[in-house]
Design an enzyme around this catalytic site. Structure first.
Site, mmCIF file in Angstrom:
data_model
loop_
_atom_site.group_PDB
_atom_site.id
_atom_site.type_symbol
_atom_site.label_atom_id
_atom_site.label_comp_id
_atom_site.label_asym_id
_atom_site.label_seq_id
_atom_site.Cartn_x
_atom_site.Cartn_y
_atom_site.Cartn_z
ATOM 1 C CG HIS A 82 -1.854 1.138 1.282
ATOM 2 N ND1 HIS A 82 -3.110 1.046 0.719
ATOM 3 C CD2 HIS A 82 -1.761 2.388 1.786
ATOM 4 C CE1 HIS A 82 -3.734 2.202 0.866
ATOM 5 N NE2 HIS A 82 -2.947 3.034 1.517
ATOM 6 C CG ASP A 161 -11.876 3.766 5.091
ATOM 7 O OD1 ASP A 161 -11.396 4.525 5.950
ATOM 8 O OD2 ASP A 161 -11.537 3.780 3.901
ATOM 9 C CB SER A 183 -8.452 5.067 6.902
ATOM 10 O OG SER A 183 -8.703 5.041 5.533
HETATM 11 N N1 URA Z 1 -5.480 6.677 2.422
HETATM 12 C C1 URA Z 1 -6.454 5.957 3.038
HETATM 13 O O1 URA Z 1 -6.752 4.844 2.627
HETATM 14 N N2 URA Z 1 -7.071 6.508 4.099
HETATM 15 C C2 URA Z 1 -6.774 7.730 4.587
HETATM 16 O O2 URA Z 1 -7.363 8.144 5.560
HETATM 17 C C3 URA Z 1 -5.768 8.477 3.932
HETATM 18 C C4 URA Z 1 -5.125 7.915 2.859
#
Ligand code: URA
Length: 435
Positions: A82, A161, A183
């Site tokens: 990620h 989320d 998140s």
């Molecule tokens: N990326 C995410 O997935 N969530 C956030 O809050 C900020 C960046």
């Protein structure tokens, strides 16, 4: 329990129990706690913060808001990757086939572009016929067959989320460390991986503008991972200028493919090898990191094995891999304009956020979620930090189907580049690794 009391408790700087946090999140998702109370709570979190236990409880409540992918029938360690988001960040498109060709199993879900940052899901949609929306069952089937898949964020995972993020987005609480950490990690945990490599971006084009904040975010995500039994490595990398040269969906795809052919920009290739080596380590590779990196570069990237794996992934997801041999098949903008410089010296600064915004104006990004993007639009910077320029040199090539966008984009690009007379020291891309 009352939402009012919990908002007050957080406003006064106290810690909430896991039960209290779950009460708030569940109530909000069921519509029992209104947006205005949740917004007040989030603002209290923004100023007062959350400790690790609270952040873990929030992550768990978010994971529980939807389904979880079950990858347990697929043999091997499933490693996710990620990036916290940057400009020109097409690393996933290179890294997933690279890692998969070296034996790592990857079920990757990616988001779409918003604001000045791009989204891998949009970039992949530039591939003719490539399907990024699919069911979780289809995802598992493709990963079992090919070893990797790259799809969009499933609506079935972590719907909490999405709802919370939408509220944060309009109430100025996106850049809160515990809220970003929960998140990101809730989506990784729900995606069913066994381990995660996080690319935490720092600099003008990233959410985190300074290293100290980025370190806090990285450590918190590593802690959350370990609480959920998911070994997590976070690599802090600089986003002081776009990654590579291309910014915009099909332009970035072309750059990613060139990288898979061994002809990519140095920084992009370096990053993918670095992140790939951490993915292999998390799979139990005990070799020295430098040996892993050399192997990845020589035997998987330059040898064409990663490109072959990309071909397989594209075909498995309904795409036509023939574009890999003829990149002219990808969407192309009708108009190209150049931004020239009338100065002389060294490039001492490139404000990546401004470059990202310029690309969005040209049509490559969205200001609001519903906006359609132009897959062919974007820009290619021609100079990177530390390079010399002379009068009349091209700083950037702009691509758009709408000539009306060029003037505003050019102004932003001009403001993004700073030229000085002393050669700057360009710091290394990787700052630190945590976890
Ligand atoms: N990326 C995410 O997935 N969530 C956030 O809050 C900020 C960046």
């Amino acid at each position: 329990m009352r939402a009012y009391d919990l908002i007050l408790k957080k406003r006064n700087g106290e810690s909430l129990s896991a039960e209290e946090i779950k009460f708030l999140i569940r109530g909000f998702l069921k519509g029992e706690i209104p947006d205005y109370q949740m917004a007040a709570f989030l603002m209290a979190v923004y100023f007062r913060g959350m400790d690790v236990d609270e952040t873990v409880a929030l992550t768990e409540a978010l994971v529980d808001s939807g389904k979880r992918v079950d990858l347990s029938n697929i043999p091997g360690v499933k490693v996710d990757k990620h990036s916290t988001g940057g400009v020109g960040d097409k690393a996933t498109i290179v890294l997933v086939p690279l890692a998969a060709s070296a034996g790592v199993t990857v079920a990757k879900m990616s988001g779409r572009s918003l604001g000045h940052t791009g989204g891998t899901a949009d970039k992949l949609e530039s591939i003719p016929g490539f399907k990024i929306e699919m069911s979780l069952e289809e995802l598992v089937e493709i990963v079992s067959k090919v070893g990797a898949a790259m799809i969009g964020q499933s609506k079935e995972l972590v719907p909490g989320d999405k709802k919370l993020y939408a509220l944060r987005d309009v109430t100025a609480v996106v850049d809160s460390i515990p809220l970003i950490a929960s998140s990101v990690m809730s989506k990784k945990i729900a995606a069913g991986c066994d381990a995660v490599v996080l690319d935490v971006k720092v600099g003008s084009g990233a959410f985190m503008k300074n290293i100290e904040e980025a370190k806090k975010l990285a450590s918190l995500m590593v802690d959350i991972g370990s609480r959920f039994g998911i070994p997590t490595t976070a690599v802090l990398t600089r986003m002081d200028q776009p990654l590579g040269y291309a910014v915009g969906n099909s332009l970035e795809l072309i750059e990613a493919v060139n990288t898979l052919k061994g002809e990519g920009p140095e920084d992009l290739e370096y990053l993918c090898i670095e992140l790939g080596s951490h993915m292999l380590k998390l799979c139990g590779d005990r070799r020295d990191p430098s040996a892993i990196k050399e192997d990845l570069e020589k035997n998987y990237l330059k040898s064409g094995r990663a490109l072959k794996k990309f071909r397989e992934i594209i075909a498995a997801q309904g795409g036509d891999p023939s574009f890999l041999d003829n990149l002219d098949k990808l969407p192309k903008a009708e108009h190209i304009r150049y931004v020239y410089t009338d100065e002389e010296g060294y490039i001492i600064e490139i404000d990546a956020e401004k470059i990202g915004r310029a690309a969005a104006i040209l049509g490559a990004g969205r200001e609001v979620k519903e906006q359609r993007i132009d897959l062919s639009a974007g820009l290619i910077i021609k100079k990177k930090l530390g390079e010399t320029v002379k009068k009349g040199d091209i700083l950037t090539e702009m691509h758009s189907n709408n000539v009306g966008t060029f003037e505003k984009a050019e102004e932003l690009i001009r403001n993004a580049f700073k030229i000085g007379s002393n050669k700057p020291k360009v710091p290394p891309l990787v700052i630190q690794t945590i976890g």
